[in-house]
Design a protein around this motif. Sequence first.
Motif, PDB file in Angstrom:
ATOM      1  N   ILE A  94      50.233  37.100  53.464  1.00  0.00           N
ATOM      2  CA  ILE A  94      51.187  37.685  51.808  1.00  0.00           C
ATOM      3  C   ILE A  94      50.411  38.221  50.868  1.00  0.00           C
ATOM      4  N   ILE A  95      51.422  39.124  51.351  1.00  0.00           N
ATOM      5  CA  ILE A  95      50.908  40.480  49.723  1.00  0.00           C
ATOM      6  C   ILE A  95      52.178  40.440  48.782  1.00  0.00           C
ATOM      7  N   ASP A  96      51.645  40.283  47.564  1.00  0.00           N
ATOM      8  CA  ASP A  96      53.128  39.734  46.474  1.00  0.00           C
ATOM      9  C   ASP A  96      52.500  40.177  45.066  1.00  0.00           C
ATOM     10  N   PRO A  97      52.962  41.323  44.526  1.00  0.00           N
ATOM     11  CA  PRO A  97      52.622  41.240  42.942  1.00  0.00           C
ATOM     12  C   PRO A  97      53.157  40.265  41.915  1.00  0.00           C
ATOM     13  N   ASP A  98      53.558  39.345  42.674  1.00  0.00           N
ATOM     14  CA  ASP A  98      53.728  38.181  41.749  1.00  0.00           C
ATOM     15  C   ASP A  98      52.496  36.884  40.718  1.00  0.00           C
ATOM     16  N   PHE A  99      51.618  37.673  42.643  1.00  0.00           N
ATOM     17  CA  PHE A  99      51.043  36.762  42.172  1.00  0.00           C
ATOM     18  C   PHE A  99      49.830  36.216  40.816  1.00  0.00           C
ATOM     19  N   LYS A 100      49.971  37.718  40.477  1.00  0.00           N
ATOM     20  CA  LYS A 100      48.821  38.173  39.630  1.00  0.00           C
ATOM     21  C   LYS A 100      50.222  37.315  37.883  1.00  0.00           C
ATOM     22  N   MET A 101      51.820  36.732  37.713  1.00  0.00           N
ATOM     23  CA  MET A 101      52.029  36.134  37.370  1.00  0.00           C
ATOM     24  C   MET A 101      52.059  35.449  36.423  1.00  0.00           C
ATOM     25  N   ILE A 102      50.653  34.030  37.405  1.00  0.00           N
ATOM     26  CA  ILE A 102      49.967  32.930  36.677  1.00  0.00           C
ATOM     27  C   ILE A 102      48.581  33.605  35.962  1.00  0.00           C
ATOM     28  N   ASP A 103      47.721  34.030  37.054  1.00  0.00           N
ATOM     29  CA  ASP A 103      46.784  34.477  36.870  1.00  0.00           C
ATOM     30  C   ASP A 103      46.325  36.362  36.911  1.00  0.00           C
ATOM     31  N   LYS A 104      46.029  37.121  36.042  1.00  0.00           N
ATOM     32  CA  LYS A 104      46.213  38.359  36.167  1.00  0.00           C
ATOM     33  C   LYS A 104      45.015  39.177  36.890  1.00  0.00           C
ATOM     34  N   ASP A 105      44.008  37.991  37.443  1.00  0.00           N
ATOM     35  CA  ASP A 105      42.812  38.608  38.542  1.00  0.00           C
ATOM     36  C   ASP A 105      42.851  37.951  39.327  1.00  0.00           C
ATOM     37  N   ALA A 106      44.360  37.805  39.964  1.00  0.00           N
ATOM     38  CA  ALA A 106      45.271  37.079  41.066  1.00  0.00           C
ATOM     39  C   ALA A 106      44.248  37.905  42.156  1.00  0.00           C
ATOM     40  N   PRO A 107      44.074  37.467  43.271  1.00  0.00           N
ATOM     41  CA  PRO A 107      44.249  38.930  44.090  1.00  0.00           C
ATOM     42  C   PRO A 107      45.933  38.778  45.026  1.00  0.00           C
ATOM     43  N   THR A 108      46.221  40.215  45.399  1.00  0.00           N
ATOM     44  CA  THR A 108      48.065  39.942  45.628  1.00  0.00           C
ATOM     45  C   THR A 108      48.169  40.325  47.100  1.00  0.00           C
ATOM     46  N   LYS A 109      47.310  40.020  47.678  1.00  0.00           N
ATOM     47  CA  LYS A 109      46.575  39.498  49.299  1.00  0.00           C
ATOM     48  C   LYS A 109      45.843  37.625  49.543  1.00  0.00           C
ATOM     49  N   VAL A 110      46.946  37.275  49.894  1.00  0.00           N
ATOM     50  CA  VAL A 110      46.394  36.035  50.609  1.00  0.00           C
ATOM     51  C   VAL A 110      46.670  35.999  52.377  1.00  0.00           C
ATOM     52  N   THR A 111      45.620  35.291  52.309  1.00  0.00           N
ATOM     53  CA  THR A 111      45.755  35.522  53.778  1.00  0.00           C
ATOM     54  C   THR A 111      45.087  33.660  54.409  1.00  0.00           C
ATOM     55  N   GLY A 112      45.561  33.028  55.199  1.00  0.00           N
ATOM     56  CA  GLY A 112      46.260  31.821  55.734  1.00  0.00           C
ATOM     57  C   GLY A 112      46.634  30.716  54.789  1.00  0.00           C
ATOM     58  N   TYR A 113      47.696  30.085  55.581  1.00  0.00           N
ATOM     59  CA  TYR A 113      48.290  28.860  54.891  1.00  0.00           C
ATOM     60  C   TYR A 113      47.969  28.362  54.148  1.00  0.00           C
ATOM     61  N   GLN A 114      46.692  27.111  53.989  1.00  0.00           N
ATOM     62  CA  GLN A 114      46.272  26.715  52.919  1.00  0.00           C
ATOM     63  C   GLN A 114      45.725  27.374  51.360  1.00  0.00           C
TER      64      GLN A 114
END
Length: 142
Positions: free
Chosen positions: A46-66
């Motif tokens: 999943i590639i989603d800029p909203d991942f940074k809503m909580i943590d500005k340092d979070a990656p925007t691309k995450v791989t793996g269901y877990q």
Amino acid sequence: MKKEHQKQIIQLINQDYKNLWNKKEASPFNIEEASGVYLKDDGLTIIDPDFKMIDKDAPTKVTGYQKVMPQLAAPWEMISEGGINEIFNIDIKVMDDTAFVSFDARGKMRFTNNETLDLLRNVTQLLKNTESGWRIAYEHVS
């Protein structure tokens, strides 16, 4: 057969996906419901800029269901209600057991601090047809 696949995919997007991303009351993110939408696989991306809503340092691309599920669930506690109200401009291309899907999503969210956010997102997905039905294997939100 392609028409039947397209009907199944439209149901997945217009009902299951839309319902997953629409919060009507105080409730945790529904991981079980998400497993009916997303592929339970290490390759789920999943590639989603909203991942940074909580943590500005979070990656925007995450791989793996877990790894993806906690990223999807993280902002859920900040939302009091709302989400996707409308899905439109759906385009589907079925190729054997995979499908390329793109659509626009519109909605509104109210956060626990009473701020609101109007949503307009373009979503591109790669779906895989599994024994349990069509599941999102790759998603890019912009």
